[in-house]
Design a protein around this motif. Structure first.
Motif, PDB file in Angstrom:
ATOM      1  N   ASP A 164      42.715  16.841 -26.153  1.00 56.03           N
ATOM      2  CA  ASP A 164      42.760  16.661 -24.709  1.00 56.03           C
ATOM      3  C   ASP A 164      41.968  17.769 -24.036  1.00 56.03           C
ATOM      4  OD1 ASP A 164      44.920  18.390 -25.584  1.00 56.03           O
ATOM      5  OD2 ASP A 164      45.574  18.408 -23.513  1.00 56.03           O
TER       6      ASP A 164
ATOM      7  N   ASP B 203      40.667  19.353 -19.810  1.00 53.03           N
ATOM      8  CA  ASP B 203      40.722  19.303 -18.350  1.00 53.03           C
ATOM      9  C   ASP B 203      39.952  20.485 -17.768  1.00 53.03           C
ATOM     10  OD1 ASP B 203      42.405  21.461 -18.816  1.00 53.03           O
ATOM     11  OD2 ASP B 203      44.190  20.481 -18.087  1.00 53.03           O
TER      12      ASP B 203
ATOM     13  N   SER C 268      40.962  14.882 -16.298  1.00 54.89           N
ATOM     14  CA  SER C 268      41.512  15.263 -17.600  1.00 54.89           C
ATOM     15  C   SER C 268      41.500  14.034 -18.501  1.00 54.89           C
ATOM     16  CB  SER C 268      42.922  15.832 -17.467  1.00 54.89           C
ATOM     17  OG  SER C 268      43.816  14.869 -16.973  1.00 54.89           O
TER      18      SER C 268
END
Length: 175
Positions: free
Chosen positions: A9, A11, A20
């Motif tokens: 992930d 962001d 994000s």
């Protein structure tokens, strides 16, 4: 070690500070007692928060999840007594938006559950949900809403209409 999961992930991008993402993969052993194949799952999600002012912001979100060999490709006995396996690809999709004004929030979301099977096909289910909520202090929040659904009725194998009133008490905090 029969199962594993990976997730990536990110962001706070310079070119899109409110963006994000998350990418994930999971693999599980054959599953149920009668499973014959490894189940694989993949997901991808995007979120974008647009800040309009100090007090107002809107969050847009989308997610897609797919399972291949859902339930581990279980064995199935046909009406004629023959044995086969059920090959299933199950896909969940969610699209939505949430607008916040100070401690108040309103959310609108659509979800789809689509199952493509080799035996006993199932209809696609769809849900539409709207809710309103408020932060009530000490990390707690309260949301109430309504959900309309076109959902599988197990007894008949057909779609039916569902209506639900939703209430959620949440807490955000740490120990």
């Amino acid at each position: 070690m029969d199962n594993f999961a990976l997730s990536l992930d990110g962001d706070k991008f310079d070119f899109a500070p409110g963006l994000s993402y998350q990418l994930s993969m999971v693999s599980r052993a054959a599953g149920k007692e009668d499973g014959t194949a490894r189940e694989w799952g993949y997901s991808g999600a995007l979120r974008y928060e647009q800040r309009w002012s100090v007090a107002q912001r809107t969050l847009f979100f989308a997610e897609a999840v797919q399972f291949r060999n859902a339930d581990g490709r279980p064995r199935f006995e046909t009406e004629t007594g023959d044995e086969t396996t059920i090959t299933e690809r199950r896909t969940f999709t969610t699209l939505g938006a949430q607008h916040r004004l100070d401690e108040w929030r309103g959310t609108l979301a659509w979800q789809r559950d689509q199952r493509k099977r080799s035996v006993e096909t199932l209809p696609t289910e769809n849900y539409l949900e709207a809710s309103i909520g408020r932060d009530i202090g000490q990390g707690f929040g309260l949301d109430v809403g309504y959900q309309y659904g076109r959902q599988l009725i197990e007894r008949s194998g057909q779609l039916g209409t569902t209506h639900a009133v939703l209430a959620r008490l949440s807490w955000r905090g740490g120990f």
